[in-house]
Design an enzyme around this catalytic site. Structure first.
Site, PDB file in Angstrom:
ATOM      1  N   HIS A   1      -3.706  -4.891   0.319  1.00 38.92           N
ATOM      2  CA  HIS A   1      -3.022  -5.184   1.632  1.00 38.92           C
ATOM      3  C   HIS A   1      -3.103  -6.912   1.613  1.00 38.92           C
ATOM      4  O   HIS A   1      -4.228  -7.537   1.930  1.00 38.92           O
ATOM      5  CB  HIS A   1      -4.047  -4.875   2.993  1.00 38.92           C
TER       6      HIS A   1
ATOM      7  N   CYS B   1       0.967  -1.262   0.045  1.00 36.06           N
ATOM      8  CA  CYS B   1      -0.057   0.009   0.126  1.00 36.06           C
ATOM      9  C   CYS B   1       0.867   1.273   0.071  1.00 36.06           C
ATOM     10  O   CYS B   1       1.477   1.592  -0.913  1.00 36.06           O
ATOM     11  CB  CYS B   1      -0.847   0.103   1.147  1.00 36.06           C
TER      12      CYS B   1
ATOM     13  N   GLU C   1      -2.157  -9.248   3.557  1.00 37.45           N
ATOM     14  CA  GLU C   1      -2.199  -9.619   4.907  1.00 37.45           C
ATOM     15  C   GLU C   1      -3.650  -9.949   5.299  1.00 37.45           C
ATOM     16  O   GLU C   1      -3.772 -10.808   6.136  1.00 37.45           O
ATOM     17  CB  GLU C   1      -1.300  -8.804   5.805  1.00 37.45           C
TER      18      GLU C   1
HETATM   19  N1  GLN Z   1      -1.814   6.600   3.041  1.00 39.79           N
HETATM   20  C1  GLN Z   1      -2.195   5.938   1.704  1.00 39.79           C
HETATM   21  C2  GLN Z   1      -3.319   6.130   1.171  1.00 39.79           C
HETATM   22  O1  GLN Z   1      -4.163   6.619   1.871  1.00 39.79           O
HETATM   23  C3  GLN Z   1      -1.705   4.610   1.727  1.00 39.79           C
HETATM   24  C4  GLN Z   1      -2.653   3.859   2.816  1.00 39.79           C
HETATM   25  C5  GLN Z   1      -2.222   2.564   3.370  1.00 39.79           C
HETATM   26  O2  GLN Z   1      -1.041   2.191   3.181  1.00 39.79           O
HETATM   27  N2  GLN Z   1      -3.125   1.803   3.807  1.00 39.79           N
HETATM   28  O3  GLN Z   1      -3.421   5.726  -0.130  1.00 39.79           O
END
Ligand code: GLN
Length: 543
Positions: free
Chosen positions: A516, A380, A518
């Site tokens: 994600h 992410c 995970e």
């Molecule tokens: N801050 C980034 C966004 O909002 C990544 C978010 C995250 O890593 N879950 O896109």
């Protein structure tokens, strides 16, 4: 319609007793005995969901496939039960009140005075029942500790459900602490007695006491507890501290928890098949191999913030007979001059994150992994920063940035899509002023995979996969050609052409994913890209 059986799990004495793991372990034993199981976590706080809470306050926010931001216990349930849960499997006081008040405004209770009893309690009971529909058992875990003011309406709902459905369909398990007074070397049962008295005052008598202890409880003490808490002698189950959370179902089984459960529900003896599970647990506890991964994060004071990811590493490790040691690195402490702190690790992992703090350190770590060909996985924010690093250091665009950190950057490689179509096909208008709650890209989305890439190999040559998201910003497709021309591979794309995964040519293992991974990892079914990352780390280490 099935006659669902309900197991209510409450906690006494203090919080953090591992009610989530206990509930998951009980559910696991029932599932492995051949039953259809569902599980529900009730959070008595007023927030509508934990989405806007700090990870340092609340631990990780878990995301379900259908896009709910939930308590991290839902993650435990999925990891133990190897099953997707949904929005229905977690609710908060905020949600209960919100829906009752919305109904009141619409005139659904016309003429009535809205009260905790019956309206709030009825709403709670309805939600519990719908979470249990079509299951043989529903395990309901009530957050907080008995005696908390916030928990009262839920305990009343439990009492009423027992009254309505009867003893054969509802049982109550109380998880409590038996503290060890070190100076006297004595285990103390008094706090548990008081906590059970408090439950009884509310009208609930637990049938099973699950006692967290640092050391085994003698027969005499068990008998004493059974007598004072008014449970059968075989219904005091000791939950000793375990070497791995995944060992708890086996420990509970040995303690005989299924005997009183079967007796209370008037069902046949339960014989769970736990061989495969047991084998994986043995590999967690004494594996053949071990490796070291640098985990570059910023919420390091509360490791619960990264629960799903650390568990996913354990799952991958268990399936590869490998202990995954984590070297925690605070991204704020990384600079180009102390980058040799990565010298003793086998690979580097950058998890998701929000906000600018620590971003430069993460970019340094990515540069180091890219240039020194260290196996790397970015998740992410981790992927977004791979693109920023590549833009700055390979394309030479020094002011490349994410608009999360510089709203006015001339080179927004990571940006906010103003007009976003969400999972349900609804249009979301986003600006930097949009409300914060529930407005991210949340839940499962399809990702198309480019053949012959790391992603493609990891996911067994599938051309599309589904993984879960939780982010507000996206990689800007306008820069695709520039990035690709210099050797960045776009190995995953969304249906609408958003960048979902990037890799680097001429690197043994370097990948960033926008999703994600995970959130879909389970002990018995590790996530493919995390498994591949650990596998490649192991191969790299052996070279
Ligand atoms: N801050 C980034 C966004 O909002 C990544 C978010 C995250 O890593 N879950 O896109």
């Amino acid at each position: 319609m099935k006659n669902t059986k309900y197991i209510f799990v409450t906690g006494g004495v203090l919080s953090s007793l591992g009610k989530g793991i206990s509930s998951s372990s009980i559910a696991t034993l029932l599932k492995h005995s051949g039953y259809q199981i569902s599980i529900l976590k009730i959070d008595p706080y007023i927030n509508v969901d934990p989405g806007t809470m700090s990870p340092l306050e609340h631990g990780e926010v878990f995301v379900t496939f259908d896009g709910a931001e939930t308590d991290l216990d839902i993650g435990h349930y999925e990891r133990f039960l190897n099953k997707d849960f949904s929005k229905q499997n977690n609710f908060t006081t905020g949600q209960i009140y919100l829906s009752v008040i919305e109904k009141e405004r619409k005139g659904k209770y016309l003429g009535k005075t809205i009260q905790i009893v019956p309206h709030i309690v009825d709403e709670i009971k309805n939600r519990i029942k719908s979470a249990g529909e079509n299951s043989d058992f529903l395990v309901v875990e009530l957050g907080g500790t008995v005696g908390d003011m916030e928990g009262m309406p839920y305990l009343e709902a439990m009492r009423q459900m027992k009254h309505e459905l009867g003893n054969d369909l509802v049982i109550s398990i109380h998880v409590t602490l038996i503290p060890l007074i070190k100076a006297a070397g004595e285990l103390k049962t008094k706090p548990t007695q008081h906590s059970v008295q408090e439950l009884r005052r509310i009208g609930i008598s637990p049938q099973i006491i699950l006692a967290r202890c640092e050391k085994p409880l003698s027969k005499e003490l068990k008998k004493k507890l059974a007598l004072s808490c008014d449970v059968d002698d075989d219904s005091v189950i000791v939950a000793e501290d375990a070497e791995s959370i995944y060992k708890c179902p086996m420990n509970f089984l040995k303690e005989g928890i299924l005997t009183p459960i079967a007796r209370r529900f008037k069902i046949n003896q339960l014989n769970p098949k736990m061989d495969e599970w047991d084998m994986l647990v043995k590999k967690i506890i004494s594996p053949k191999n071990s490796l070291n991964i640098a985990f570059v994060g910023k919420y390091l004071n509360l490791k619960e913030s990264y629960k799903s990811l650390t568990e996913a590493l354990t799952h991958a490790g268990a399936n590869l007979d490998t202990r995954v040691n984590i070297k925690w690195i605070d991204s704020e402490n990384i600079t180009s001059s102390n980058i040799n702190m990565f010298g003793d690790v086998d690979s580097i992992l950058i998890p998701g994150g929000f906000g600018e703090r620590g971003v430069n350190g993460k970019i340094e770590a990515i540069k180091y992994a890219r240039e020194n060909k260290i196996p790397f996985l970015g998740i992410c924010l981790g992927m977004q920063l791979c693109i920023v690093e590549f833009a700055r250091n390979v394309l030479g665009i020094l002011d490349a940035n994410s608009t999360e950190f510089d709203t006015k950057t001339k080179n927004p490689f990571i940006y906010l899509i103003e007009d976003f179509i969400d999972q349900q096909g609804k249009e979301q208008i986003r600006t930097h002023q949009s409300p914060m709650g529930g407005t991210m890209r949340l839940g499962e989305y399809e990702c198309k995979i480019k053949p012959k890439t790391i992603l493609w190999n990891a996911y067994n040559y599938k051309d599309t996969i589904k993984e879960r998201h939780r982010h507000r910003y996206e990689a800007n497709p306008k820069y695709k050609n520039d990035l690709q021309a210099k050797g960045l591979i776009i190995s995953g794309e969304s249906k609408s052409g958003l960048i979902e995964a990037v890799e680097i040519k001429e690197h043994p293992f370097f990948i960033g994913v926008q999703f994600h991974p995970e959130f879909t990892s389970r002990l018995q079914n590790p996530n493919p890209i995390i498994l591949e990352f650990v596998k490649k780390t192991l191969e790299f280490q052996k070279k």
